[in-house]
Design a protein around this motif. Structure first.
Motif, PDB file in Angstrom:
ATOM      1  N   THR A  81       0.800  -1.221   0.000  1.00 43.23           N
ATOM      2  CA  THR A  81       0.000   0.000   0.000  1.00 43.23           C
ATOM      3  C   THR A  81       0.836   1.276   0.000  1.00 43.23           C
ATOM      4  OG1 THR A  81      -0.175  -0.044   2.424  1.00 43.23           O
ATOM      5  CG2 THR A  81      -1.944  -1.120   1.167  1.00 43.23           C
ATOM      6  N   TYR A  83       3.062   4.465  -1.106  1.00 46.42           N
ATOM      7  CA  TYR A  83       2.763   5.489  -2.115  1.00 46.42           C
ATOM      8  C   TYR A  83       3.391   5.173  -3.470  1.00 46.42           C
ATOM      9  CZ  TYR A  83       2.699   9.963  -4.496  1.00 46.42           C
ATOM     10  OH  TYR A  83       2.519  10.956  -5.423  1.00 46.42           O
ATOM     11  N   TRP A  87      -0.167  -0.217  -6.872  1.00 47.19           N
ATOM     12  CA  TRP A  87      -1.181  -1.036  -6.215  1.00 47.19           C
ATOM     13  C   TRP A  87      -2.327  -1.382  -7.141  1.00 47.19           C
ATOM     14  CZ3 TRP A  87      -6.340  -0.181  -4.767  1.00 47.19           C
ATOM     15  CH2 TRP A  87      -6.866  -1.086  -3.834  1.00 47.19           C
ATOM     16  N   GLN A  88      -2.846  -0.412  -7.882  1.00 47.85           N
ATOM     17  CA  GLN A  88      -4.007  -0.659  -8.729  1.00 47.85           C
ATOM     18  C   GLN A  88      -3.707  -1.694  -9.813  1.00 47.85           C
ATOM     19  OE1 GLN A  88      -2.334   2.102  -8.448  1.00 47.85           O
ATOM     20  NE2 GLN A  88      -2.085   3.152 -10.378  1.00 47.85           N
ATOM     21  N   ARG A 126     -12.844   1.889  -8.079  1.00 46.62           N
ATOM     22  CA  ARG A 126     -12.437   2.525  -9.345  1.00 46.62           C
ATOM     23  C   ARG A 126     -13.470   3.521  -9.850  1.00 46.62           C
ATOM     24  NH1 ARG A 126     -12.274  -2.445 -11.481  1.00 46.62           N
ATOM     25  NH2 ARG A 126     -13.670  -1.697 -13.086  1.00 46.62           N
ATOM     26  N   GLU A 129     -16.114   8.320  -7.202  1.00 47.67           N
ATOM     27  CA  GLU A 129     -15.221   9.451  -6.976  1.00 47.67           C
ATOM     28  C   GLU A 129     -15.659  10.197  -5.728  1.00 47.67           C
ATOM     29  OE1 GLU A 129     -14.849  11.837 -10.498  1.00 47.67           O
ATOM     30  OE2 GLU A 129     -13.479  10.387 -11.378  1.00 47.67           O
ATOM     31  N   THR A 154     -11.722  12.545  -6.780  1.00 41.81           N
ATOM     32  CA  THR A 154     -10.670  11.539  -6.767  1.00 41.81           C
ATOM     33  C   THR A 154     -11.283  10.142  -6.731  1.00 41.81           C
ATOM     34  OG1 THR A 154      -9.355  13.085  -5.454  1.00 41.81           O
ATOM     35  CG2 THR A 154      -8.637  10.806  -5.444  1.00 41.81           C
ATOM     36  N   TRP A 157     -10.319   4.652  -4.579  1.00 44.64           N
ATOM     37  CA  TRP A 157      -9.130   3.884  -4.187  1.00 44.64           C
ATOM     38  C   TRP A 157      -7.957   4.813  -3.875  1.00 44.64           C
ATOM     39  CZ3 TRP A 157      -4.386   3.946  -6.437  1.00 44.64           C
ATOM     40  CH2 TRP A 157      -4.293   4.428  -7.742  1.00 44.64           C
ATOM     41  N   GLN A 158      -7.881   5.972  -4.557  1.00 41.85           N
ATOM     42  CA  GLN A 158      -6.768   6.895  -4.320  1.00 41.85           C
ATOM     43  C   GLN A 158      -6.862   7.570  -2.957  1.00 41.85           C
ATOM     44  OE1 GLN A 158      -6.500   9.558  -7.672  1.00 41.85           O
ATOM     45  NE2 GLN A 158      -5.348   8.059  -8.860  1.00 41.85           N
ATOM     46  N   LEU A 159      -8.041   7.612  -2.393  1.00 37.93           N
ATOM     47  CA  LEU A 159      -8.216   8.133  -1.041  1.00 37.93           C
ATOM     48  C   LEU A 159      -8.136   6.994  -0.020  1.00 37.93           C
ATOM     49  CD1 LEU A 159      -8.792  10.603   0.710  1.00 37.93           C
ATOM     50  CD2 LEU A 159     -11.210  10.163   0.382  1.00 37.93           C
ATOM     51  N   LEU A 161      -6.606   4.008  -0.235  1.00 39.64           N
ATOM     52  CA  LEU A 161      -5.307   3.336  -0.094  1.00 39.64           C
ATOM     53  C   LEU A 161      -4.400   4.015   0.937  1.00 39.64           C
ATOM     54  CD1 LEU A 161      -3.724   0.917  -1.151  1.00 39.64           C
ATOM     55  CD2 LEU A 161      -2.737   2.436  -2.873  1.00 39.64           C
TER      56      LEU A 161
END
Length: 171
Positions: A81, A83, A87-88, A126, A129, A154, A157-159, A161
């Motif tokens: 996880t 940065y 991961w995706q 995915r 948002e 966003t 997942w970007q938040l 993770l």
């Protein structure tokens, strides 16, 4: 862990119970609650839980994630996880492989309930948002508080993770 969910809980050949996925969600939920990063009823919490649950579920390649092994897996989850990790891409590759393996092993041509729930969680992460602070905004644009600064839409997942990653650190 992945194949244990194929059995029914009463042994009569009834519907399979996705125990591996439920266990991964439980672990993720406990890590996030322990970190006390946000309210468990928030959509951000769900994003973190789903991202962590996918990490836990997909990293269990031996199929034997027991309670005592959770502690030994924390470093693995931290590295997955982090940065700078893709991961995706890792999630998509593992899900594709598991879905194909699971479908072939079942003889039904379709993945089992654990993989179905994992795929659904990944789809939600995915496609959903969330409005989040714009971390790439130009600094010095004024003294804005957390709720006043620039925000961007966003993918969940970007938040989720980084929330999951931080929850593992705090555990």
């Amino acid at each position: 862990m992945l194949h244990r969910g194929r059995e029914s809980t009463d042994g009569d050949g009834g519907p399979a119970v996705p125990m591996a996925w439920f266990y991964a969600e439980y672990i993720a939920d406990e890590l996030l609650r322990t970190g006390d990063l946000m309210p468990p009823t928030s959509v951000e919490f769900r994003a973190g839980r789903d991202a962590l649950a996918l990490t836990v579920f997909l990293s269990d390649t031996d199929g034997e994630l027991s309670g005592i092994r959770v502690i030994t897996q924390l470093e693995t989850w931290l590295s997955l996880t982090a940065y700078d990790q893709p991961w995706q891409e890792w999630v998509q590759e593992r899900l594709d492989g598991l879905a194909a393996d699971d479908a072939a092993a079942s003889g039904r041509g379709a993945p089992g309930p654990d993989v179905v729930l994992a795929v659904e969680a990944w789809r939600w992460l995915r496609e959903t948002e969330l409005l989040a602070p714009d971390l790439n905004a130009v600094p010095g644009g004024g003294a804005a508080g957390e709720d006043e600064g620039p925000k961007v839409w966003t993918p969940a997942w970007q938040l989720g993770l980084p929330l999951g990653h931080l929850a593992i650190h705090l555990f």
